[in-house]
Motif scaffolding. Structure first.
Motif, short mmCIF file in Angstrom:
data_model
loop_
_atom_site.label_atom_id
_atom_site.label_comp_id
_atom_site.label_asym_id
_atom_site.label_seq_id
_atom_site.Cartn_x
_atom_site.Cartn_y
_atom_site.Cartn_z
N CYS A 599 1.03 -1.51 0.15
CA CYS A 599 0.45 -0.13 -0.15
C CYS A 599 0.79 1.02 0.30
N CYS A 600 0.39 2.64 -0.18
CA CYS A 600 0.84 3.72 -0.42
C CYS A 600 0.29 4.87 0.30
N ILE A 601 1.14 5.52 1.39
CA ILE A 601 0.25 6.84 0.91
C ILE A 601 1.22 8.12 1.27
N VAL A 640 8.80 1.15 6.30
CA VAL A 640 8.65 1.84 4.98
C VAL A 640 10.08 1.94 3.65
N THR A 641 8.92 1.88 2.70
CA THR A 641 10.27 2.54 0.81
C THR A 641 9.66 3.58 1.02
N THR A 657 4.67 0.72 2.73
CA THR A 657 4.39 -0.46 3.00
C THR A 657 3.89 -1.66 2.68
N THR A 658 4.19 -3.05 3.47
CA THR A 658 3.04 -4.37 3.63
C THR A 658 1.54 -4.01 4.16
N GLY A 662 -0.78 -1.63 7.68
CA GLY A 662 -0.64 -0.24 5.57
C GLY A 662 -1.67 0.54 6.90
N LEU A 663 -2.64 0.05 7.88
CA LEU A 663 -3.83 0.62 9.11
C LEU A 663 -2.84 1.41 9.96
N ARG A 664 -1.15 0.53 9.90
CA ARG A 664 -0.33 1.41 11.32
C ARG A 664 0.09 2.38 11.20
N LEU A 665 0.13 2.31 9.72
CA LEU A 665 1.46 3.30 9.20
C LEU A 665 0.19 4.58 9.38
#
Length: 823
Positions: A599-601, A640-641, A657-658, A662-665
């Protein structure tokens, strides 16, 4: 298994001798391929598929520029064909009626498409509609759209004319040959097996129409189409038609659409043919369709012609009689339910299969587009590429989640329902949803996300939680009122989110962006050869680059991050990008789609560093972590990348991240950003901000039909670093005769949405690709393909029939020195 043919000359076997198969044989042999065999299970020249019952209406204008080009070629080609002294095209024109204000507005939009794509057309009054079609009740009509070059394609004669021409060049057509298997060896097609023999092949093209899934299963290839039955009826003789037509004049009036009631009409001498999309979807199992002789034995005219269902027809007959009073004393003489194909998005399925090399699809093609499709497929086989952009029709365009039988069934049936509906360009499908969600979906729902859909993903376009921000600084950021059309799938909240991104910091869900992992000893040299920029930099570098085809057209644009000597993360656009790379990859290169597992933010805005830096031990300063750099690190507890890139023109990072983390990020960033005024922002704000910076969207702003220099992407081409795919073609390109041009609408309240024609000196000279209101600039930004024009040139964009003044602008429109990103 059958051994691959030994001859160097390609052997092409086409399955299906309907209008597509015959057109394809003609196009292939015209290009010098003479070893062409067309296999057909039914009798020629009318073998019993969709071609044999097609009413032949050719309306060229379509929201898809590609489909319009296909139809234009069909008109051009069939107009020059004859079979047994009969012309294969009757240019009676087309007429679409509006009986509701919504349809009348939509016909203005359609007239704009026609002007954009170069089709003759004009909006006409009710009185003119009555002149063109005296049988209609003028009092019902608000206006019409008349296209004089449209008309009737005579499918069986057109197929026969092309069959004979192809035979004259060496092609052979074998009817009564039922395909029973597709042989293959080492991942390539080698032969087609029939009940009357085996035919070696280097290329096999499935042009089997609604039997496509049957042929596809033999090859181990999914064919995402749904056959559906469609009602067509003919009236008894009508004196009003007999007076105008005769034995040698089948039709004299335009083909007619009454789309407000899902009906169309065409003349058959003194009878009227009426087709209806108003009835319930009638799916057909292609594996259960009867062979030709068995169908005839059961009193069917042909395998594709099912019994007429009177109960479905009754409402349409009443609607037809209300439009044409002359029908009130008439009756239906005969009718049938004819089978043809629908895909999940209503587009054809074209191209070479990923699962089996040399196996091609030319499926879900209507007579309207048949000649154009055949030309494109023939070009692809012979030249390696088509002269038109085909990405909307690409066999690989569907995500894996969109290829399930249930999805194809549900979406195909909905496409039938929506054939004549007025559809907004942002209008999402209703079912099946939600299908794909990011790990942040629950948080987005809590924030009141308004979701639209793309590629099966739920994509927030704005968040109702930001509604209180709309009133901030209201005088300096006043949002103009919108017309009813542009206000659909839009909210003034979008302006607040764009402003928050420019002034503070925002979180964007970028999970739907496609991510490929490219690894292996050969990965650096491979990507260097496949792309236009220098991607063979040291680990930690990020490069914006292009994929070109052999003729120098832009197949895609990529963001390539080198994370390790033999490991790259590639940001791509569609499943077709992966297929393209895989087809060229050597054995020591491995390509894997990692989108679904990650996933990505996007964290963007002037306070992005203030948000991220306290959450990591790594130095995120500009000096230590510069623009277009990558770093593998931690944000709180989350690995994260981080890529220092920005597609909104502000400082920030894409954080990957994986999916399980994702939710934790999201929660980590959200909690840390509260004191900074962080907001969640949606796709609508993203689109506005990226257009202010002039960032292109592949598939919308540029395609394979455009060179990097035309698209304003010459900066991503490095001619000083060795050979790459498409380089030779770039070096032979003529001077640029068109450019992707930024426009600013002069009126601060004006808005356009895309695909509108652009007039230069009163002459239609191009069309809009992307458009969005630029809330920082206080003007609508539109990019358009136009002849080279100097900044300051006055142009006009036609929006629903109104000419909206605009001015050619210098780009980038916002922050030309890139000071906001590089800080």
């Amino acid at each position: 298994m059958t051994s691959a043919p030994q001859s160097d000359s390609p052997k092409v076997v086409v399955i299906g001798a309907g209008i597509v198969g015959c057109s394809l044989a003609d196009e292939l042999t015209a290009r010098g391929l003479h070893d062409v065999t067309v296999l057909e299970q039914g009798p020629l020249p009318a073998p019993g598929g969709s071609t044999s019952h097609a009413p032949g209406l050719v309306f060229q204008t379509n929201p898809s520029r590609t489909l319009t080009a296909f139809a234009r070629y069909t008109v051009e080609k069939f107009s020059a064909l004859e079979a047994d002294g009969r012309s294969c095209f009757t240019p009676v024109g087309g007429l679409e009626l509006a009986t509701t204000p919504g349809r009348w507005a939509d016909l203005h939009r359609k007239a704009g498409w026609a002007a954009s794509w170069g089709v003759r057309g004009e909006l006409v009054t009710p009185a003119r509609c009555k002149e063109l079609w005296p049988l209609v009740d003028e009092s019902m009509i608000l206006g019409g759209f008349h296209t004089p070059n449209d008309g009737l394609a005579h499918a069986v004669p057109a197929a026969l004319a092309q069959l004979r021409r192809a035979q004259g060049r060496g092609a052979r057509f074998l009817d009564r040959h039922t395909v029973t298997g597709i042989e293959q060896q080492d991942g390539r097609v080698t032969a087609v097996v029939t009940d009357r023999g085996t035919f070696p092949a280097t290329h096999v093209v499935s042009a089997a129409g609604f039997w496509g899934p049957v042929i596809g299963r033999m090859a181990g290839v999914e064919v995402p189409l749904l056959p559906l039955a469609h009602q067509y009826a003919r009236t008894g003789p009508l004196p009003e038609l007999a007076a105008a037509n005769g034995p040698r004049i089948e039709a004299s009036k335009p083909i007619l659409r009454f789309q407000d009631r899902d009906l169309y009409f065409r003349e058959h001498n003194d009878r009227l043919g009426i087709g209806s999309y108003a009835h319930r979807p009638l799916p057909v199992d292609p594996f259960a369709v009867l062979p030709y002789d068995e169908a005839r034995a059961r009193d069917l005219d042909m395998p594709s012609s099912f019994p007429f269902t009177e109960e479905d027809w009754a409402p349409s007959w009443e609607d037809a009689r209300s439009l044409m009073p002359a029908l009130r004393d008439a009756a239906v003489d005969d009718g049938f339910n004819g089978v043809f194909s629908f895909t999940p998005d209503g587009m054809p399925v074209l191209g070479e299969s990923r699962a089996l090399r040399g196996f091609w699809l030319a499926e879900a093609v209507w007579v309207t587009h048949s000649a154009g499709v055949a030309r494109a497929v023939a070009e692809s086989i012979v030249d390696g590429h088509a002269s038109l952009d085909l990405h909307e029709c690409d066999v690989h365009r569907f995500e894996e989640a969109q290829r399930s039988p249930a999805y194809v069934h549900d979406r195909g049936a909905q496409q039938f329902i929506e054939v004549y509906d007025v559809l907004h360009p942002l209008q999402p499908m209703e079912q099946p949803r939600p299908l794909r969600v990011s790990p942040f979906h629950a948080r987005q729902q809590e924030l009141g996300a308004y979701f639209l859909e793309g590629g099966g993903w739920e994509r927030p376009h704005w968040y109702e939680a930001n509604a209180p921000l709309v009133g901030e600084n209201s005088e300096s950021t006043k949002v103009p009122a919108r017309d009813a059309w542009s206000a659909r799938y839009w909210s003034p909240v979008v302006a607040a989110e764009a402003r928050a991104t420019r002034e503070r910091v925002a979180l964007y869900d970028m999970t739907p962006l496609r991510r490929l992992e490219v690894t292996g000893p050969g990965a650096p040299a491979f990507l260097q050869h496949m792309t236009t920029n220098n991607v063979a930099k040291k680990p930690g570098a990020v490069t914006y680059t292009l994929l070109l085809d052999e003729k120098g057209g832009v197949r895609s644009d990529l963001t390539v991050a080198r994370l390790a000597p033999e490991r790259f993360q590639v940001g791509a656009n569609s499943p077709a990008d992966q297929v393209w790379l895989e087809r060229h990859a050597p054995d020591d290169v491995h390509i894997r789609d990692i989108t679904s597992g990650t996933c990505c933010i996007g964290v963007w805005g002037p306070l992005a560093r203030a948000l991220v830096q306290p959450l990591t031990r790594d130095d995120f300063s500009h000096e230590a972590f510069g623009y277009f750099r990558a770093k593998e690190t931690y944000i709180g507890h989350v690995p994260v990348t981080a890529l220092r890139v920005s597609y909104v023109g502000e400082l920030g990072w894409e954080l990957y991240t994986t999916a399980d983390l994702g939710l934790r990020l999201w929660d980590t960033l959200w909690a840390a950003g509260q004191e900074l005024g962080v907001v969640a922002a949606g796709r609508s704000a993203f689109n506005s901000l990226r257009l202010e910076k002039g960032y292109r969207a592949w598939g919308v702003d540029m395609t394979e039909e455009h060179s990097p220099y035309e698209a304003g992407l010459g900066f991503a081409v490095r001619l000083d670093r060795g050979d790459f795919l498409g380089r030779a073609a770039l070096e032979q390109l003529p001077p640029v005769a068109r450019r992707l041009t930024p426009l600013l609408l002069d009126d601060p309240a004006a808005v356009v949405l895309g695909k509108e024609p652009v007039y230069v000196g009163g002459v239609p000279s191009g069309y809009v690709t992307s458009a969005a209101y630029g809330y920082t600039l206080g003007r609508c930004v539109a990019y358009a393909w136009l002849p080279p024009l100097p900044a300051g040139t006055d142009v006009e964009v036609e929006y629903f029939g109104e000419k909206v003044p605009a001015t050619v602008a210098e780009e980038p429109l916002f922050d030309p020195k890139m000071t906001r990103i590089r800080r």
